[in-house]
Design an enzyme around this catalytic site. Sequence first.
Site, PDB file in Angstrom:
ATOM      1  N   THR A 290     117.405 -36.001  73.633  1.00 22.31           N
ATOM      2  CA  THR A 290     118.309 -35.699  74.748  1.00 22.31           C
ATOM      3  C   THR A 290     118.606 -36.986  75.513  1.00 22.31           C
ATOM      4  O   THR A 290     117.725 -37.821  75.725  1.00 22.31           O
ATOM      5  CB  THR A 290     117.732 -34.618  75.689  1.00 22.31           C
ATOM      6  OG1 THR A 290     116.501 -35.078  76.244  1.00 22.31           O
ATOM      7  CG2 THR A 290     117.518 -33.310  74.956  1.00 22.31           C
TER       8      THR A 290
ATOM      9  N   GLY B  71     106.123 -25.799  80.041  1.00 22.97           N
ATOM     10  CA  GLY B  71     106.015 -24.636  79.152  1.00 22.97           C
ATOM     11  C   GLY B  71     106.681 -23.415  79.775  1.00 22.97           C
ATOM     12  O   GLY B  71     107.542 -22.771  79.162  1.00 22.97           O
TER      13      GLY B  71
ATOM     14  N   ASP C 127     114.040 -28.944  80.160  1.00 28.87           N
ATOM     15  CA  ASP C 127     113.415 -27.635  79.915  1.00 28.87           C
ATOM     16  C   ASP C 127     114.485 -26.600  79.573  1.00 28.87           C
ATOM     17  O   ASP C 127     114.298 -25.764  78.680  1.00 28.87           O
ATOM     18  CB  ASP C 127     112.625 -27.181  81.151  1.00 28.87           C
ATOM     19  CG  ASP C 127     111.415 -28.068  81.404  1.00 28.87           C
ATOM     20  OD1 ASP C 127     110.955 -28.728  80.457  1.00 28.87           O
ATOM     21  OD2 ASP C 127     110.936 -28.093  82.553  1.00 28.87           O
TER      22      ASP C 127
END
Length: 304
Positions: free
Chosen positions: A221, A41, A253
């Site tokens: 991805t 996150g 990320d």
Amino acid sequence: MGKAVVFGSFVVDLMARSPHLPIAGETVKGSMFKMGPGGKGFNQGVAAHKAGADVVMVTKLGKDTFADQALNTMDALGMPKDHLFFTEDAETGIALILVDENTSQNEIIIVPGACNTITEADTDKLEPLLKEAEYVLLQLEVNQDANERVVGLANKYGCRVIVNTAPYSEITDEFLSKVYMVTPNEVEAEEMTGVHVDGLESAKEAAAHFRKKGVKDVVITLGSRGAFVSSEGREEIIPPFKVDAVDTTGAGDAFNGGLLAALAEGKDLWKAAEFASALAALSVQKLGTTPSMPEREEIEQFLK
Ligand code: ATP
């Protein structure tokens, strides 16, 4: 520019390198130790912020010195800190990362700690934020009931939900039906759909599984092979930018943060995926996760 929210984990990465990885009961003298901010996150929030997004990072920290790793980083980057939750009942999350300096093999233990204790009282406070946000990006690293409440609130206000399905864990069909876009990597895509993704045709098949559950757009991805993008009858692999990668940790990320930033400023999914690929390609050329996320200017130069 639309407002974006990243709701997810924060952990402090505690990384030690040693000549070999210890076996059970063994103590090994290490050669290097490094501590820094991490968590999917937080990495994605930093990536989006550095890429120029008007992004609010939401996570939960303990009341301990490890929380300072998040607070100091956010201060240094000028990220708003007004949607952080704190608890005295759990420690700030950590990841113990052991790296074999000869083979680069690693062993990792993640203790999500505080960010795994996000309560209903916490998520209730996000209602005004989600009311004005255009996109919210989630991962699967915090307690899933909190993700479910955030998705419920986002749906209520028409805020689009992007779920980076990492690390893989089981999610319900009901949860998926409320999600606008998923962004698994190829391994997670296989775990979630049963389709072994190794190229365009299998990626299309996996995307169809997600779409059947109600997800609108799918991005898978594919590491150094790029990213598969599927939206409104158009399905293609966006080729990667050719660079000399030195550390691909956090490439996902970087990509997700970039995707969020670009979508929030109104780019279409295809342009957004190109922007995200550029951001990820820049990040893999540097060591580390948050420090390797490029600034907006660098991304624009790279894309020229
Ligand atoms: P991680 O778990 O390490 O964060 P991931 O498995 O979630 O990574 P990847 O699919 O490995 O994510 O990579 C995300 C994106 O980063 C890819 O779609 C691609 O655009 C870019 N990327 C990854 N590796 C490379 C590379 N070697 N060169 C250029 N771009 C890369």
